[in-house]
Design a protein around this motif. Structure first.
Motif, short mmCIF file in Angstrom:
data_model
loop_
_atom_site.label_atom_id
_atom_site.label_comp_id
_atom_site.label_asym_id
_atom_site.label_seq_id
_atom_site.Cartn_x
_atom_site.Cartn_y
_atom_site.Cartn_z
N GLY A 100 0.83 -1.20 0.00
CA GLY A 100 0.00 0.00 0.00
C GLY A 100 0.86 1.25 0.00
N THR A 102 0.53 5.81 -0.25
CA THR A 102 -0.22 7.06 -0.42
C THR A 102 0.78 8.20 -0.41
N VAL A 124 -3.99 0.56 -2.56
CA VAL A 124 -3.68 -0.69 -1.90
C VAL A 124 -3.27 -1.66 -2.99
N SER A 129 -5.92 -5.64 0.78
CA SER A 129 -7.12 -5.37 0.00
C SER A 129 -8.27 -6.31 0.31
#
Length: 251
Positions: A100, A102, A124, A129
């Motif tokens: 994952g 971000t 993800v 997930s």
């Protein structure tokens, strides 16, 4: 006779384990006291906390808008403080595999992970997930922070290191996985919030550039009247009006 020897060996093993556990508990007690001292001295507000026994404490301090990592070390603990604005990406890894990521789109264009472009909104990649995992055994789970710091641009936070690889269907893995995912999502929210605040700040600066205030050619009262008109017409927001008003009065 053989049975007696087996009992003696088992007894010795049990005693050794008990002594090791007692020693670890003593070290952890010392570490916790040291951490509490750091929290008090730095006036840290605990919004969320995670402790890795005998290693470190991870704290989310929402009041001061930062993440703290307190590493147990002698003679003095190592203290890391990461302000919200300094965190530009968080990556969740199981062993060497990214599951994952971000990032803040204003500072990172996205990261190619496993052939997929991830960034901004977060992604993800696997593992977390809820889909069937291809990886069947995991040794460690960690978070990798990318920071707005030229000298130290990355920082690794290990959430769990198993004594040996554990099956991804085991309860032990599930507990560590849930903890890691929870912190990952928290950091994701922090990154999105920081990016939103940065965007508002940039938009405000652009609006201010459009509002020409020429004090030498007119009185401050006239300029305040102009600002009030812009506020009334909706060109300026209440916050932008107050900022410009403060700028005028302090000139």
């Amino acid at each position: 006779m053989a049975i007696l020897v087996c009992f003696l060996i088992a007894g010795v093993c049990f005693l050794l384990v008990a002594l090791i556990n007692k020693g670890e508990d003593k070290i952890e007690d010392i570490r916790q006291k040291s951490v509490n001292k750091v929290i008090e001295e730095n006036k840290i507000t605990i919004s969320k906390r995670f402790d890795m026994k005998m290693v470190y404490t991870l704290i989310h301090d929402n009041k001061n808008k930062c993440i703290w990592v307190i590493l147990y070390s002698k003679p003095k603990d190592i203290i890391k403080q990461f302000n919200y604005q300094d965190i530009i990406q968080v990556e969740l890894k199981e062993d060497d595999e990214t599951v994952g990521v971000t990032s803040r789109t204003s500072q990172l264009g996205g990261a190619l992970v496993g052939g997929a472009l991830a960034g901004g909104v977060g992604a993800v990649i696997g593992g977390l997930s809820g889909k069937q995992k291809q990886k069947r055994a995991v040794k460690s789970i960690k978070l990798i922070l990318t920071l707005d710091d030229l000298e130290n641009p990355t920082y690794s936070i290990e959430i769990e290191r198993f004594h040996k690889p554990v099956d991804t269907n085991s309860r032990e893995y599930a507990n560590a996985n849930n903890m890691a995912f929870n912190w990952f999502k928290l950091l994701e929210v922090i990154i999105k919030k920081s990016e939103k605040e940065n965007k508002i700040e940039r938009d405000n600066e652009q609006v201010m550039d459009k509002v020409e205030v020429n004090i030498p050619n007119s009185s401050i009262a006239d300029e305040l009247s102009k600002l009030a008109l812009l506020l009334k017409e909706g060109v300026l927001s209440e916050e932008e009006f107050n900022n410009q008003k403060k700028r005028l009065l302090s000139s």
